[in-house]
Design an enzyme around this catalytic site. Structure first.
Site, mmCIF file in Angstrom:
data_model
loop_
_atom_site.group_PDB
_atom_site.id
_atom_site.type_symbol
_atom_site.label_atom_id
_atom_site.label_comp_id
_atom_site.label_asym_id
_atom_site.label_seq_id
_atom_site.Cartn_x
_atom_site.Cartn_y
_atom_site.Cartn_z
ATOM 1 N N ASN A 20 0.830 -64.463 24.161
ATOM 2 C CA ASN A 20 1.726 -63.307 24.132
ATOM 3 C C ASN A 20 1.512 -62.432 25.370
ATOM 4 O OD1 ASN A 20 3.162 -61.016 23.531
ATOM 5 N ND2 ASN A 20 1.905 -60.402 21.769
ATOM 6 N N CYS A 78 1.088 -59.258 17.867
ATOM 7 C CA CYS A 78 0.550 -60.536 17.407
ATOM 8 C C CYS A 78 -0.772 -60.329 16.650
ATOM 9 C CB CYS A 78 0.367 -61.496 18.581
ATOM 10 S SG CYS A 78 -0.729 -60.882 19.850
ATOM 11 N N HIS A 79 -1.344 -59.127 16.769
ATOM 12 C CA HIS A 79 -2.580 -58.873 15.999
ATOM 13 C C HIS A 79 -2.283 -58.773 14.504
ATOM 14 C CE1 HIS A 79 -0.879 -54.854 16.893
ATOM 15 N NE2 HIS A 79 -1.424 -54.468 15.756
ATOM 16 N N GLU A 115 -4.755 -49.413 11.890
ATOM 17 C CA GLU A 115 -3.451 -49.352 11.236
ATOM 18 C C GLU A 115 -3.595 -49.220 9.719
ATOM 19 O OE1 GLU A 115 -0.792 -52.449 12.520
ATOM 20 O OE2 GLU A 115 -1.045 -51.948 14.636
#
Lengths: 158, 199
Positions: free
Chosen positions: B161, B169-170, B196
């Site tokens: 990516n 993409c994490h 997050e």
């Protein structure tokens, strides 16, 4: 493989600035430097991978400096050169503006030869090709230029 | 000549070169010659490199990728007209800082997708839709991208990516919930997911 142009600026920016200052004086050097690197950025993608980047840049700077000199001749400013002032340090030759002032007293060909050979480190043959003169003439111009600088400096410091 | 050159005081030169560099950035941009502008930004997961074309953000890189190597690759893949020029990336840098401060859940940036093609690009475009704090498995992403059996190819798309963090993409994990891989290192992946989840 190509290198980012930023690397060219980092590696050669200072040398090109000294060359411009030697050939044109400190005041006009900035414009010549800017014109040189913008033109170099434009042409950079087609520069052969094995090109001598320093010689390429000095060649461009030489042309840009001639443009600046022509423009200066067309529109002479009230003050054509930096006025000579008393040295603030009291030791002529001790700060860089003194050196530029000395270089400014040389005839144009000597200024160019000194700038390209001593400041940019280009061989006489390369300097000759940039200036459009013979290698002997380039060699003579730079050694005469340096000799004149030494004499001048001695005179100024006595 | 050496004796004369030693009298060359270089102290004023650095300032002049900084000023001239800024002028070159402006001149290059207005002449349409600033093909790739870049800057770095400091974050809790280390320095990040941000690079943008005239179209948008084209590359975000982690320090462990080695910024010089990344810039060489951009010179090859996009254009060698690459300059350090922070102003084009002011907005991107601000959004990245807001993200790490927990003040931003989605990026609103023009993206230049030119470094991704075909299936990889399909995968990455799908990832943009995985919201902040959510995750999907490689298998789910493969199905969503229209090739349920291309789980390994999804892994490759994530691993290559060019716009990590911004293209999240994490947020893609193994079906058993384990982390899988990450270009920025597993510690970084863990840190991003933890941040997050805590928000």
């Amino acid at each position: 493989m190509s290198h980012p142009f930023e690397r060219v600026v980092q590696e050669h920016g200072a040398t090109v600035l000294r060359v411009c200052r030697a050939v044109l004086g400190v005041q006009d050097a900035d414009d010549a430097w800017s014109e040189t690197f913008l033109a170099a950025l434009r042409a950079y993608p087609s520069l052969p991978a094995d090109a001598d980047v320093a010689a390429w840049l000095v060649t461009i700077a030489h042309r840009k400096a001639i443009d600046v000199l022509r423009a200066r001749a067309r529109d002479p400013l009230p003050v054509a050169a930096v006025p000579e002032t008393e040295s603030s340090t009291g030791v002529p030759g001790a700060d860089d503006s003194e050196l530029w002032a000395l270089v400014a007293t040389l005839p144009p060909k000597q200024r160019q030869a000194v700038a390209y050979h001593f400041f940019a480190g280009l061989p006489h043959v390369e300097v000759a090709s940039i200036m459009g003169v013979s290698a002997d003439a380039a060699r003579r111009a730079s050694s005469d230029g340096v000799a004149a600088l030494r004499t001048l400096r001695k005179k100024w410091s006595d | 000549m050496t004796d004369l050159l030693t009298s060359l005081d270089q102290s004023g030169e650095a300032d002049a070169l900084t000023r001239l560099h800024e002028r070159l950035e402006t001149d290059a941009a207005s002449a349409g010659l600033l093909d790739v502008a870049y800057r770095t930004v400091d974050t809790p997961v280390g320095a990040l490199l941000l690079a943008a074309t005239e179209e948008g953000l084209v590359r975000l890189a982690f320090e462990r990728e080695d910024f010089d190597t990344v810039l060489e690759a951009l010179a090859d893949a996009v254009s060698p007209r690459v300059l350090a020029s922070p102003s084009r990336l002011d907005d991107a840098a601000r959004q990245v800082e807001e993200y790490f401060a927990g003040e931003r859940c989605r990026f609103e940036l023009p993206l230049d997708w030119r470094l991704s093609r075909g299936f990889r690009r399909t995968v990455l475009e799908h990832l943009v839709g995985i919201g902040y704090g959510a995750t999907e498995s490689y298998t789910q992403v493969a199905a969503a991208a229209g090739s349920p059996r291309a789980v390994r190819a999804v892994g490759t798309a994530c691993a290559t990516n060019p716009l990590p963090i911004v293209v999240p993409c994490h947020r893609v994990l193994r079906s058993d919930g384990s982390l899988g891989g990450y270009l920025g290192g597993l510690d970084t992946k863990r840190a991003l997911l933890g941040m997050e989840a805590a928000a």
